[in-house]
Design an enzyme around this catalytic site. Structure first.
Site, PDB file in Angstrom:
ATOM      1  CE  LYS A  29      -1.664   1.697   3.883  1.00 59.53           C
ATOM      2  NZ  LYS A  29      -1.541   3.047   4.272  1.00 59.53           N
ATOM      3  CG  ASN A  30       2.410   2.831   3.515  1.00 60.82           C
ATOM      4  OD1 ASN A  30       1.078   3.197   3.435  1.00 60.82           O
ATOM      5  ND2 ASN A  30       3.067   2.541   4.635  1.00 60.82           N
ATOM      6  CB  CYS A  35      -3.389   6.112  11.416  1.00 61.52           C
ATOM      7  SG  CYS A  35      -4.179   4.655  10.589  1.00 61.52           S
ATOM      8  NE  ARG A  71       1.585   9.893  10.734  1.00 60.53           N
ATOM      9  CZ  ARG A  71       1.015   8.978   9.920  1.00 60.53           C
ATOM     10  NH1 ARG A  71      -0.314   8.616  10.011  1.00 60.53           N
ATOM     11  NH2 ARG A  71       1.688   8.155   9.136  1.00 60.53           N
ATOM     12  CG  ASP A 110       3.254   1.039   9.694  1.00 57.99           C
ATOM     13  OD1 ASP A 110       3.020   2.071  10.604  1.00 57.99           O
ATOM     14  OD2 ASP A 110       3.043   1.513   8.411  1.00 57.99           O
ATOM     15  NE  ARG A 156      -6.536   4.713   5.928  1.00 57.29           N
ATOM     16  CZ  ARG A 156      -5.637   5.218   6.573  1.00 57.29           C
ATOM     17  NH1 ARG A 156      -6.104   5.745   7.912  1.00 57.29           N
ATOM     18  NH2 ARG A 156      -4.467   5.496   6.448  1.00 57.29           N
TER      19      ARG A 156
HETATM   20  C1  UD1 Z   1       5.067   6.310   6.817  1.00 55.85           C
HETATM   21  C2  UD1 Z   1       4.097   5.186   6.513  1.00 55.85           C
HETATM   22  C3  UD1 Z   1       3.622   4.723   8.011  1.00 55.85           C
HETATM   23  C4  UD1 Z   1       4.794   4.206   8.583  1.00 55.85           C
HETATM   24  C5  UD1 Z   1       5.838   5.328   8.839  1.00 55.85           C
HETATM   25  C6  UD1 Z   1       7.135   4.900   9.549  1.00 55.85           C
HETATM   26  C7  UD1 Z   1       3.004   5.920   4.648  1.00 55.85           C
HETATM   27  C8  UD1 Z   1       1.815   6.548   3.669  1.00 55.85           C
HETATM   28  N1  UD1 Z   1       3.068   6.003   5.820  1.00 55.85           N
HETATM   29  O1  UD1 Z   1       4.578   7.578   7.467  1.00 55.85           O
HETATM   30  O2  UD1 Z   1       2.530   3.730   7.643  1.00 55.85           O
HETATM   31  O3  UD1 Z   1       4.363   4.388  10.003  1.00 55.85           O
HETATM   32  O4  UD1 Z   1       6.357   5.881   7.408  1.00 55.85           O
HETATM   33  O5  UD1 Z   1       7.568   3.841   8.934  1.00 55.85           O
HETATM   34  O6  UD1 Z   1       3.966   5.410   3.926  1.00 55.85           O
HETATM   35  N2  UD1 Z   1       8.642  13.570  11.147  1.00 55.85           N
HETATM   36  C9  UD1 Z   1       8.840  14.715  11.293  1.00 55.85           C
HETATM   37  N3  UD1 Z   1       8.902  15.555  10.302  1.00 55.85           N
HETATM   38  C10 UD1 Z   1       8.378  15.359   9.143  1.00 55.85           C
HETATM   39  C11 UD1 Z   1       8.247  14.114   8.763  1.00 55.85           C
HETATM   40  C12 UD1 Z   1       8.352  13.103   9.799  1.00 55.85           C
HETATM   41  O7  UD1 Z   1       9.281  15.065  12.558  1.00 55.85           O
HETATM   42  O8  UD1 Z   1       8.483  16.173   8.201  1.00 55.85           O
HETATM   43  C13 UD1 Z   1       8.787  12.576  12.091  1.00 55.85           C
HETATM   44  C14 UD1 Z   1       7.288  11.867  12.428  1.00 55.85           C
HETATM   45  O9  UD1 Z   1       6.479  12.367  13.418  1.00 55.85           O
HETATM   46  C15 UD1 Z   1       7.748  10.610  13.109  1.00 55.85           C
HETATM   47  C16 UD1 Z   1       9.049  10.055  12.150  1.00 55.85           C
HETATM   48  O10 UD1 Z   1       9.448  11.410  11.949  1.00 55.85           O
HETATM   49  O11 UD1 Z   1       8.143  10.441  14.388  1.00 55.85           O
HETATM   50  C17 UD1 Z   1       8.732   9.181  11.295  1.00 55.85           C
HETATM   51  O12 UD1 Z   1       7.535   9.488  10.161  1.00 55.85           O
HETATM   52  P1  UD1 Z   1       7.676   9.371   8.670  1.00 55.85           P
HETATM   53  O13 UD1 Z   1       8.787   8.433   8.199  1.00 55.85           O
HETATM   54  O14 UD1 Z   1       7.637  10.469   7.814  1.00 55.85           O
HETATM   55  O15 UD1 Z   1       6.343   8.473   8.668  1.00 55.85           O
HETATM   56  P2  UD1 Z   1       5.075   8.873   7.410  1.00 55.85           P
HETATM   57  O16 UD1 Z   1       5.752   8.985   6.081  1.00 55.85           O
HETATM   58  O17 UD1 Z   1       4.100   9.862   7.930  1.00 55.85           O
END
Ligand code: UD1
Length: 430
Positions: free
Chosen positions: A22-23, A117, A122, A305, A397
């Site tokens: 999915k991702n 979620c 985030r 996850d 989802r």
């Molecule tokens: C993606 C996945 C999600 C998974 C996560 C971590 C998708 C659609 N979702 O989410 O299922 O749980 O990776 O493997 O692919 N952060 C910041 N600033 C940013 C971005 C992230 O501080 O600009 C922090 C977040 O709060 C979190 C960490 O970095 O603590 C990792 O987040 P991130 O890897 O970006 O997760 P997602 O891409 O949202």
């Protein structure tokens, strides 16, 4: 509202085939609009998030032709609208990938703040930092992210945190910018490699995806491509843990064993037998799991996850396990639901101390988010008696035909749309 109703106690036994990731698919679908020629995407998972993304790219003018459930042809030539209005885009996390895709191709995008979620704050500051570094002006107004640039230029970007989303998003924009970009402290998850491979199949020049330094040489445009999405690491891990939690024996087919190493290692530590084949893993459960300690980390560490699934297994282990969530701050709500089934845990900050019990008992619970929802279904299938789970739209989802795949493994589970369905289930299975 739809619910799952299940009668637990059957060990899950048999074979299950894993769907596309999915991702990875969400990133790939967004990136597909960057070409003005036909892009054929295969092994698309048939889940809600994907359908929402397809609707959104159709609404901005891309030609989207679903050839069959798992194959779609997309052509971004007809895109006229760089403002994404689709209400669905506020519901899913990956809507932000349209910023990188549209910014890279057209130099402008206007996208609603992402949903997804509720597992923590985030923030998206690292995405925006990357776009700014490439030369875009970024503003957030009335819940929307607006980015604009006359010309994107390659840059040397050091991410402050390891972020899957920011790595993919900035990589997409940089792929059509002018000059060289180096992304340091990049995330290494399998779907980052998959999106990079897809972009390369359209003519991008990206090297190093899968390591923490990604080097990109911008190209002026993309061309037609055909691409098949990798299997879903988290769906595969969920079924591997299904064998552990229900004390079953499951052959999980169509996965990439290398992607599963952290998960396999924990299952072995918990006492399960894990047999690896070329593109399958068989997990044989044990009468009583051993307690373990787990800390979630970016890839190749144990995935966040999979945290609710391992937490659920810990709740059935003989002894005390310590679970530390280091990626998201609100990812333990499922433990409250599990306690209604007899589980015993205590959360302190980002650590959960879980004391295993011998068995769960059925209860009325609700899915708190996508992965927690799946873990709670596994708990219900291990529990003595009847369990109902509400808010299953979260699960739909991200898991393709979840209840059907579980039924094929011997689970007694039905989707109930109303009271009548619930009563019918009770008459047959209760
Ligand atoms: C993606 C996945 C999600 C998974 C996560 C971590 C998708 C659609 N979702 O989410 O299922 O749980 O990776 O493997 O692919 N952060 C910041 N600033 C940013 C971005 C992230 O501080 O600009 C922090 C977040 O709060 C979190 C960490 O970095 O603590 C990792 O987040 P991130 O890897 O970006 O997760 P997602 O891409 O949202």
């Amino acid at each position: 509202m739809a619910q799952y109703i299940m009668k637990g106690g059957n060990p899950l036994v048999g074979e299950v085939s894993i769907s596309g990731a999915k991702n990875a698919a969400l990133g790939i679908l967004a990136a597909s609009v960057m070409a003005d020629e036909d892009v054929l995407i295969e092994n698309l998972p048939d889940v809600q998030d994907i359908n929402m993304m397809l609707d959104a790219i159709r609404e901005i003018g891309a030609d989207v032709m679903r050839l069959d459930t798992h194959t779609v042809r997309i052509n971004g030539k007809g895109i006229r609208e760089l403002s994404v209005e689709s209400e669905n885009m506020t519901r899913i996390r990956a809507s932000y990938y349209l910023i990188g895709a549209l910014l890279g191709k057209y130099g402008r995008a206007d996208v609603p703040m992402p949903g997804g979620c509720e597992i923590g704050q985030r923030p998206i500051d690292q995405h925006l930092k990357g776009f700014r570094a490439l030369g875009a002006e970024v503003e957030i107004v009335n819940g929307r992210i607006r980015v604009e640039s006359k010309k994107l230029r390659g840059e040397h970007i050091f991410f402050d945190v390891v972020s899957v989303g920011a790595t993919i998003n900035v990589m997409m924009a940089a792929a059509l910018s002018e000059g060289r970009t180096i992304l340091e402290n990049a995330a290494k998850e399998p779907h980052i490699v998959d999106v990079a491979n897809f972009l390369n199949s359209m003519g991008a020049n990206i090297k190093g995806a899968g390591t923490d330094v990604i080097r990109i040489v911008g190209v002026p445009r993309f061309h037609a491509a055909t691409y098949s999405i990798i299997p879903d690491q988290i769906e595969a891990g969920t079924f591997m843990f299904a064998a552990a939690i229900t004390r079953g024996d499951i052959m999980v087919k169509n996965l990439i064993p290398k992607h599963m190493e952290a998960i396999s290692a924990k299952l072995i530590e918990m006492g399960c037998e894990v047999l690896e084949f070329d593109d399958a893993i068989r997990v044989v459960g044990t009468p009583r799991l051993r307690p373990v300690n787990v800390k979630t980390l970016p890839y190749p560490g144990f995935p966040t996850d999979m945290q609710p699934q391992v937490g659920t297994a810990m709740a059935l282990a003989r002894g005390v396990s310590v679970l530390t969530e280091s990626i998201f701050e609100s990812r333990y709500r499922y433990l409250r639901e599990l306690s209604a089934m007899g589980a015993c845990s205590k959360v302190e900050g980002n650590t959960a101390i879980i004391t295993g019990v011998e068995k769960f008992t059925g209860a009325e619970i609700h899915a708190c988010d996508l992965r927690a929802g799946a873990a709670l279904v596994l708990a219900g299938l291990a529990a003595e008696g009847i369990t109902t789970i509400s808010d299953i739209h979260f699960i739909q989802r991200g898991y393709e035909h979840f209840e059907e795949k579980l039924r094929a493994l011997g689970a007694v589970i039905e989707l109930a749309n109303n009271e009548r369905d619930l009563r019918k289930f009770m008459m047959v299975a209760g």
